[in-house]
Design an enzyme around this catalytic site. Structure first.
Site, PDB file in Angstrom:
ATOM      1  N   CYS A  42       0.505   7.633   0.779  1.00 26.07           N
ATOM      2  CA  CYS A  42       0.128   6.402   0.083  1.00 26.07           C
ATOM      3  C   CYS A  42       1.412   5.853  -0.498  1.00 26.07           C
ATOM      4  CB  CYS A  42      -0.901   6.689  -1.011  1.00 26.07           C
ATOM      5  SG  CYS A  42      -1.369   5.213  -1.947  1.00 26.07           S
ATOM      6  N   GLU A 101      -1.794   0.763   4.564  1.00 23.25           N
ATOM      7  CA  GLU A 101      -1.197   1.658   5.546  1.00 23.25           C
ATOM      8  C   GLU A 101      -0.724   0.817   6.723  1.00 23.25           C
ATOM      9  OE1 GLU A 101      -0.001   4.363   5.545  1.00 23.25           O
ATOM     10  OE2 GLU A 101      -0.993   5.610   4.042  1.00 23.25           O
TER      11      GLU A 101
END
Length: 261
Positions: A2, A123
């Site tokens: 992340c 992402e």
């Protein structure tokens, strides 16, 4: 992993949502639609008051009982034993599989766990080939389908700057990391890692500094997809840490996503 996320909820919203008893944030922070490593981030943690006025029934100078706090921490954990804080930008994530034993994280996992509020995260999907000398990637925004926020499982540390006096405002650097795990099938096509979240029924246990059973604590966190997620392609403007604003969340028009028919 992340490496970017969204933090758009306001301080007062977080205080109400997380049942914060002590607000340690000096000012309102602007919504951030592209949080990057070393940025200040909201964190919820449980900690005893130190110094100042004594809690009712306690002698002066003694710490009060632990209470839930809201703080701004720097994203990128600096272990308390580090010689300097320069390596913090690399320690933005801690792997759930090794967080209880890895030297950089095990002390924080044992006693300094926190919740990191997020509205969603980004992402990047590899497209193959190169553009402007870099691998081509398409960013995606991942968020809960019901529109509610998430509470990432986090760790925090305090690093003491020995060059400053103890009462100096910058003598202690508060930093944090997000715990990640292997991605489930829902988002595994984007990246092989994803953040862990803590559901509200496990917040008390996760934040309790006295809870030290590693196996039990790890069962209190779950992959983010357990909340039911939606994924949408967004503009490559988010690639730049200088970009910010709600327009970053606007989905790309059908047919305009590279690699999709």
């Amino acid at each position: 992993m992340c490496g970017r996320f969204v933090s758009a909820r306001q301080r007062q919203e977080l205080i109400a949502e997380f049942g914060v008893e002590r607000d340690q944030v000096a000012r309102d922070a602007a919504a951030d639609y592209n949080v990057a490593p070393t940025d200040p981030i909201f964190a919820v943690l449980t900690r005893a008051a130190r110094g100042g006025r004594a809690a009712p029934g306690l002698a002066a100078g003694r710490p009060g009982p632990p209470v839930r706090e809201l703080r701004l921490l720097r994203w990128g954990l600096v272990p308390s034993w580090a010689k300097d804080p320069s390596g913090g930008a690399r320690l933005i994530n801690a792997r759930a599989e090794t967080v209880a034993v890895k030297p950089s994280f095990r002390s924080a996992f044992a006693r300094r766990r926190c919740l990191i509020p997020a509205d969603g995260y980004y992402e990047w999907r590899a497209l193959g080939g190169r553009e402007h000398g870099r691998p081509r990637k398409q960013p995606y925004y991942i968020h809960r389908a019901d529109g509610r926020g998430m509470a990432f499982a986090g760790l925090y540390e305090l690093w003491r700057d020995a060059t400053l006096p103890d009462d100096h405002q910058g003598a202690r650097l508060w930093t944090a990391a997000i715990i990640t795990t292997s991605a489930t099938d829902d988002v595994g096509w984007l990246h092989d890692r994803m953040p862990m979240v803590v559901s509200p029924d496990h917040w008390d246990e996760w934040l309790d500094p006295a809870a030290g059973d590693a196996d039990r604590l790890l069962t209190a966190i779950a992959p983010a997809t357990s909340d039911g997620l939606e994924t949408r392609p967004v503009s490559t403007a988010v690639n730049s840490v200088a970009s910010d604003g709600p327009e970053l969340l606007t989905p790309l028009a059908a047919g305009s996503v590279p690699g999709q028919a």
